[in-house]
Design a protein around this motif. Structure first.
Motif, short mmCIF file in Angstrom:
data_model
loop_
_atom_site.label_atom_id
_atom_site.label_comp_id
_atom_site.label_asym_id
_atom_site.label_seq_id
_atom_site.Cartn_x
_atom_site.Cartn_y
_atom_site.Cartn_z
N ASP A 76 0.83 -1.20 0.00
CA ASP A 76 0.00 0.00 0.00
C ASP A 76 0.87 1.26 0.00
OD1 ASP A 76 -2.43 1.37 -0.03
OD2 ASP A 76 -2.44 1.61 2.14
N THR A 77 2.12 1.09 -0.43
CA THR A 77 3.01 2.23 -0.53
C THR A 77 2.57 3.13 -1.68
OG1 THR A 77 4.87 0.90 0.28
CG2 THR A 77 5.43 2.92 -0.87
N MET A 78 2.83 4.42 -1.55
CA MET A 78 2.55 5.36 -2.63
C MET A 78 3.63 6.44 -2.62
SD MET A 78 -0.93 7.49 -3.47
CE MET A 78 -1.81 5.95 -3.70
N PHE A 89 4.66 7.57 1.01
CA PHE A 89 3.69 7.08 1.98
C PHE A 89 3.98 5.61 2.28
CE2 PHE A 89 1.60 10.72 0.16
CZ PHE A 89 0.87 11.27 1.21
N ASP A 90 4.31 5.33 3.53
CA ASP A 90 4.58 3.97 3.99
C ASP A 90 3.42 3.54 4.88
OD1 ASP A 90 5.45 1.63 5.21
OD2 ASP A 90 7.48 2.36 5.56
N GLY A 96 2.71 10.07 9.03
CA GLY A 96 2.64 10.79 7.77
C GLY A 96 3.79 10.41 6.85
N PRO A 97 3.80 10.97 5.66
CA PRO A 97 4.81 10.60 4.66
C PRO A 97 6.17 11.23 4.93
CG PRO A 97 3.45 12.36 3.80
CD PRO A 97 2.86 11.98 5.14
N GLU A 195 -3.97 13.14 -0.04
CA GLU A 195 -3.61 11.73 0.24
C GLU A 195 -3.40 11.51 1.73
OE1 GLU A 195 -2.98 7.75 -0.46
OE2 GLU A 195 -3.80 9.28 -1.78
N MET A 196 -2.86 12.50 2.42
CA MET A 196 -2.69 12.39 3.87
C MET A 196 -4.05 12.28 4.56
SD MET A 196 0.43 15.09 4.57
CE MET A 196 0.32 14.91 6.36
N ARG A 197 -5.01 13.09 4.11
CA ARG A 197 -6.35 13.03 4.69
C ARG A 197 -6.99 11.67 4.42
NH1 ARG A 197 -6.42 18.45 2.79
NH2 ARG A 197 -7.54 17.82 0.89
#
Length: 201
Positions: A76-78, A89-90, A96-97, A195-197
């Motif tokens: 689910d990494t991005m 994003f881990d 957070g990233p 993406e964080m949200r």
């Protein structure tokens, strides 16, 4: 794992075969023109990591300055680039990233608004193997950030893969497949805050 490695080599072999009949070495001007015309693109990718493991997923490019790597399950990494930042994003992290200035990564070379591979000290090597042209480029003002090797075939010109060498000498190879140029891609895909949200960070 054996099947996945075989898939990578088959994909490379097919790309080589497809370009063999009409192979020609590309000039830096031809490649720069191609990259500057590549405003949007999306497709699949296979990534060979520094430890030899493989990852697959979808890639979205929207120049200037934006790229998105969505890795397939169970990963689910991005990785997102937007707003001058590169965010990793881990899924194992709840803080957070990790963020880096995009300009400090070799990817910034192909994502900048005006790609000019003919600029002084931008290109450190060009080679042609009879099928594809490989260009090794770096930021001439910050060579310590690492470099990117870009592999192109001709007729028509297409970006096939790249190898990023970071500031620590770590190499990551990305092999592109079914890359479609000119796709309509939403800006929100490159929004790090969005993406964080979505992830609850």
């Amino acid at each position: 794992m054996t099947k996945r490695i075989l898939y990578v080599f088959v994909a490379i072999a097919l790309a080589v075969y497809a370009g063999a009949a009409s192979a020609q070495q590309l000039s830096l001007n031809q490649i720069s023109t191609y990259l500057n015309g590549l405003q949007t693109a999306q497709g699949g990718f296979t990534q060979i990591n520094a430890d030899g493991t493989l990852s697959t997923g979808q890639i979205y490019i929207k120049r200037p300055g934006r790229i998105r790597f969505e890795y397939n399950a169970p990963d689910d990494t991005m990785v997102l680039a937007g707003g001058g930042q590169l965010a990793v994003f881990d899924p194992r992290s709840n803080t957070g990233p990790e963020r880096y200035p995009l300009r400090s990564t070799p990817l910034s070379i192909i994502l900048r608004e005006n790609v000019n591979l003919g600029a002084e000290n931008m290109v450190t090597n060009v080679s042609f193997d009879g099928t594809s042209t490989t260009v090794t480029a770096q930021d001439p003002e910050n060579p310590q950030y690492g470099n990117i090797q870009l592999v192109f075939t001709a007729n028509p010109i297409e970006l096939r893969q790249w190898i990023v060498t970071d500031d620590l000498g770590t190499q990551t190879t990305v092999i592109l497949n079914d890359l479609v140029a000119g796709a309509a891609i939403r800006d929100v895909l490159f929004n790090i805050q969005a993406e964080m949200r979505r992830r609850g960070n």
